[in-house]
Write a protein that holds these residues in place. Structure first.
Motif, short mmCIF file in Angstrom:
data_model
loop_
_atom_site.label_atom_id
_atom_site.label_comp_id
_atom_site.label_asym_id
_atom_site.label_seq_id
_atom_site.Cartn_x
_atom_site.Cartn_y
_atom_site.Cartn_z
N LEU A 61 0.85 -1.38 -0.13
CA LEU A 61 -0.06 -0.01 0.07
C LEU A 61 1.00 1.12 0.06
N SER A 76 -16.61 0.69 -2.41
CA SER A 76 -15.29 0.80 -2.18
C SER A 76 -14.18 -0.42 -2.46
N SER A 99 -4.41 9.35 3.88
CA SER A 99 -5.58 8.60 4.39
C SER A 99 -6.02 9.55 5.29
N LEU A 147 -6.60 3.45 -0.51
CA LEU A 147 -5.67 3.71 -1.28
C LEU A 147 -4.56 4.61 -0.94
N TYR A 202 -3.06 5.24 -6.00
CA TYR A 202 -3.80 6.49 -5.33
C TYR A 202 -3.77 7.64 -6.35
N THR A 255 -11.30 -0.60 -5.23
CA THR A 255 -10.09 -0.83 -4.80
C THR A 255 -9.54 -2.39 -4.94
N ALA A 293 -12.82 4.27 -0.64
CA ALA A 293 -11.78 3.74 -1.59
C ALA A 293 -10.53 4.87 -1.47
N GLN A 344 -6.00 -3.30 -6.04
CA GLN A 344 -4.74 -2.91 -4.90
C GLN A 344 -5.19 -4.05 -3.88
N LEU A 345 -6.46 -4.12 -3.40
CA LEU A 345 -6.51 -4.76 -2.34
C LEU A 345 -6.30 -6.31 -2.14
N THR A 401 -12.22 -4.48 -10.36
CA THR A 401 -12.25 -3.08 -10.33
C THR A 401 -12.83 -2.62 -11.42
#
Length: 733
Positions: free
Chosen positions: A70, A219, A145, A180, A76, A223, A176, A226-227, A716
């Motif tokens: 992350l 969300s 964040s 990110l 992001y 995400t 989200a 990435q998640l 996504t």
């Protein structure tokens, strides 16, 4: 003044505070920024500009995922600034932009709560320049964040009043963005915070929580790219195996540090190396959050805020998050430790982000009430004056006593320490006491001026505009004078100058790794020197983790917030002390050609290349004559002809059925092809890769092509298409 004018004032305030970073000659460089975010972000940008997807980092831990972490923030949206500016400018402006947005987002939340522009402006300033947000200038992910929290609450408040497609989608996007940004702790606590808020303030709790649930699903879908890679990484990291209570509760917020809400650096300033030490404070310290200070006047304003119903909720949330931040210092944490997700959150002090957020809102509510007193209730303004007058006098008396008896105070604390500790710490103690007296003087000054204008306001001797202006200027002066030292810069030369040790490695034409002993790694976590810049450069020269990445050196170890499972203990047990000599053959097998140590090594296969000593630390650099190539076989020959982050090509000539060993990390997503046919990759020596080869010449390709990223991308993309389709239908209806 119109809202655009307020936003412009925020911009001016941010530029005033961070003006030294505008040219790129000074770079945000404190702690994790210099050793983690700067080199990894630079690597990500370098790979993107080279036309590569930044999937893999070959320069630490014998290879480690890059995009899956992350912390690099590849998905992001605001990371895009890095690609359009020289890296140093992009790195600085990324940081500056977030402080500007923090102020703006808090302003709009407070305007949503029907506060005046003056009270909303004060809230924006307090939030953006609070001790918490300035402290996380060194934690890029926390900053990225937490700034979205005001907008997240704003749109959830809209959602519980009007549950519709637009509000649900916008809230999902904001959640989200928080994820990110890179700090799971903040999104975890935010969702719980919103759920409780909805239960208390919604007229239809079931629908409100249902709307929050749908936003959460959106969300998750947005995400997923990435998640899912991140979850794969987390499951294979030490976050799974190293989740004991003692580990998780490291850097809890000691209750005694509550005084830091009044005296910002009562125990010293961790941002100034040497001024916050275990020698003076004992083991019950935390150095993650430099200061929780929100300003003395905003803290006072919180006591005027409880006319509004919401104020009691924010007070409860502030106190509960403060209780969580105490961590190991409260028995409650042992109970909540078993709640799913809590055991994955290290450093309970992080929960203070919610305390800061709620106190900022309370301070704004309180300032709004003070404005109402000025406009409509002069008698109440008089009561505030009568309350503040003795408090101001008491502060002045305490300062006079403290200043007059500063020697006696020093001697009192002096007797609490052993006489044999170095004289340096006694001088440090004297400086801390001196600084606290200066803080008390500043507090007294702000309180006296505030009390004076309260009296002038009560007597109608001052106009409202000037009344508000002076208070806001006092708050800004207080936050700037105490927060300026938190954000530590370093000259660009620290990052751009090549140390002599590195020049030796630059002469190497082959593909080899370097290694530093666990003892040197522990020394390099500390910063010694006459000033921060020089000390930071010396740490870089001493092979401090990750500083080598821009030079494309390959490190056997490294630094990330999520480390590969088992690797930390392997490094610190097998190669520490005398075990290094016993296990030097393993390092040879793993392609380690250069070894740096803080002590002289007497191992036959090592020859000393150089030795240096600075700030009391010896560093020896050795060449390992027994090193093996990065790819090899017992009897055959394997030559690496192409080596890029996401692909390794080897020409191999096997004389018999045997294994080709590659000392790169074994990790899901890597595929191997022999003469175009996919083959199985075996785990070798716990951490590395090998494949079976039949006799003859072969072209071997290792390609990093993670399934987790493909699944995440599909989810996504499907979510985005579904939302677009739903938006079109919603608009037509």
């Amino acid at each position: 003044m119109k809202n655009k004018g307020i936003v412009f004032l925020f911009l001016l305030a941010v530029l005033l505070f961070f003006g030294r970073f505008l040219t790129g000659e000074q770079i945000f460089a404190f702690k994790d920024l210099s050793r983690y975010f700067y080199p990894l972000r630079q690597l990500m940008v370098e790979q993107v500009k080279a036309g590569q997807l930044p999937l893999w980092n070959p320069y630490i831990f014998c290879g480690f995922p890059l995009l899956a972490t992350l912390q690099v923030g590849f998905f992001y949206p605001l990371t895009i600034i890095h690609y359009f500016l020289p890296f140093n400018l992009g790195f600085n402006y990324y940081m500056i932009l977030h402080y500007f947005l923090a102020a703006c987002f808090m302003f709009y939340l407070l305007r949503h709560y029907d506060l005046s522009k003056a009270a909303s402006f004060l809230g924006g300033i307090v939030f953006a320049f609070s001790g918490y947000l300035l402290s996380v200038s060194n934690m890029n992910t926390s900053l990225s964040s937490v700034i979205w929290l005001p907008l997240t609450l704003l749109f959830f408040d809209r959602l519980i009043k009007e549950i519709n497609f637009r509000n649900i989608v916008i809230l999902g996007i904001l959640i989200a963005l928080q994820f990110l940004g890179g700090e799971p702790t903040i999104i975890y606590v935010t969702v719980i915070f919103l759920a409780v808020y909805g239960l208390i303030f919604s007229q239809n709790r079931i629908k409100s929580l249902g709307g929050l649930f749908l936003s959460g699903l959106i969300s998750l879908g947005l995400t997923a790219v990435q998640l899912i890679p991140f979850l794969e990484l987390a499951q294979l990291s030490d976050r799974v195996v190293r989740t004991g209570y003692d580990i998780v509760t490291m850097r809890s917020f000691p209750p005694r540090e509550i005084i830091s809400f009044i005296f910002p650096y009562f125990f010293g300033n961790p941002a100034h190396f040497g001024s916050y030490t275990e020698t003076l404070l004992g083991k019950n310290i935390q150095d993650w959050l430099i200061s929780p200070y929100i300003g003395i006047l905003p803290l006072i304003f919180t006591f005027f805020s409880f006319k509004k119903r919401k104020a009691w909720f924010f007070l409860g949330a502030a106190l509960f998050s403060l209780l969580l931040a105490f961590g190991r210092y409260t028995p409650i944490y042992r109970t909540i430790f078993f709640i799913p997700g809590i055991s994955m959150i290290r450093y309970p002090v992080k929960y203070l982000f919610l305390t800061t957020f709620c106190l900022t809102i309370l301070a704004s509510f309180g300032f709004e009430r003070l404005i109402e007193y000025f406009d409509q209730q002069k008698n109440k303004l008089k009561r505030v004056f009568l309350t503040m007058f003795p408090i101001s006098l008491l502060s002045a008396v305490l300062f006079y006593i403290g200043f007059s008896f500063r020697v006696q105070i020093f001697n009192f604390f002096l007797k609490r320490y052993p006489a044999n500790i170095p004289e340096y710490f006694f001088k440090l103690l004297a400086r801390i006491i001196e600084f606290n007296l200066l803080s008390l003087f500043n507090i007294t000054l702000y309180l006296l001026v505030f009390t004076l204008i309260l009296w002038l306001g009560y007597r109608s001797r001052i106009k409202k505009g000037l009344f508000l202006f002076i208070i806001i200027v006092l708050v800004i002066a207080d936050l700037f004078s105490n927060g300026y030292s938190i954000v530590i810069p370093a000259g660009s030369w620290v990052f751009e100058t090549t140390p002599d040790n590195y020049r030796l490695l630059q002469k190497e034409k082959g593909l080899y790794r370097f290694f530093y002993t666990p003892e040197l790694e522990e020394e390099n976590r500390l910063i010694y020197g006459e000033n921060y810049e020089n000390a930071l450069f010396e740490a870089k020269s001493n092979f401090a983790a990750n500083r080598h990445i821009p030079y494309h050196f390959y490190d056997f170890y490294g630094y990330t917030s999520i480390r590969p499972a088992g690797y930390h203990s392997y490094f610190h047990t097998e190669f520490k002390g005398e075990n290094l000599k016993k296990n030097i053959k393993d390092l040879s097998l793993f392609n380690v050609k250069y070894i740096a140590s803080s002590r002289k090594l007497k191992i036959p296969c090592l020859i000393q290349l150089m030795h240096k000593e600075k700030y009391g630390l010896n560093v020896y650099l050795y060449e390992n004559l027994a090193v093996k190539p990065r790819a090899y076989m017992e009897s055959g020959r394997g030559e690496i002809v192409q080596y890029t982050p996401n692909e390794v090509v080897i020409v191999a000539d096997a004389g018999k059925n045997e294994l080709l060993f590659l000392s790169d990390r074994y990790y899901p997503g890597w595929k191997a092809f022999v003469d175009g046919e996919e083959v199985k990759i075996f785990r070798a020596n716990n951490f590395f890769r090998s494949i079976k080869l039949e006799p003859g010449e072969h072209k071997v390709r290792f390609v990093y092509d993670p399934l987790s990223l493909k699944i995440g991308f599909f989810i996504t993309l499907s979510t985005i298409l579904l939302l677009f389709s739903a938006a079109i239908i919603w608009r037509k209806r």
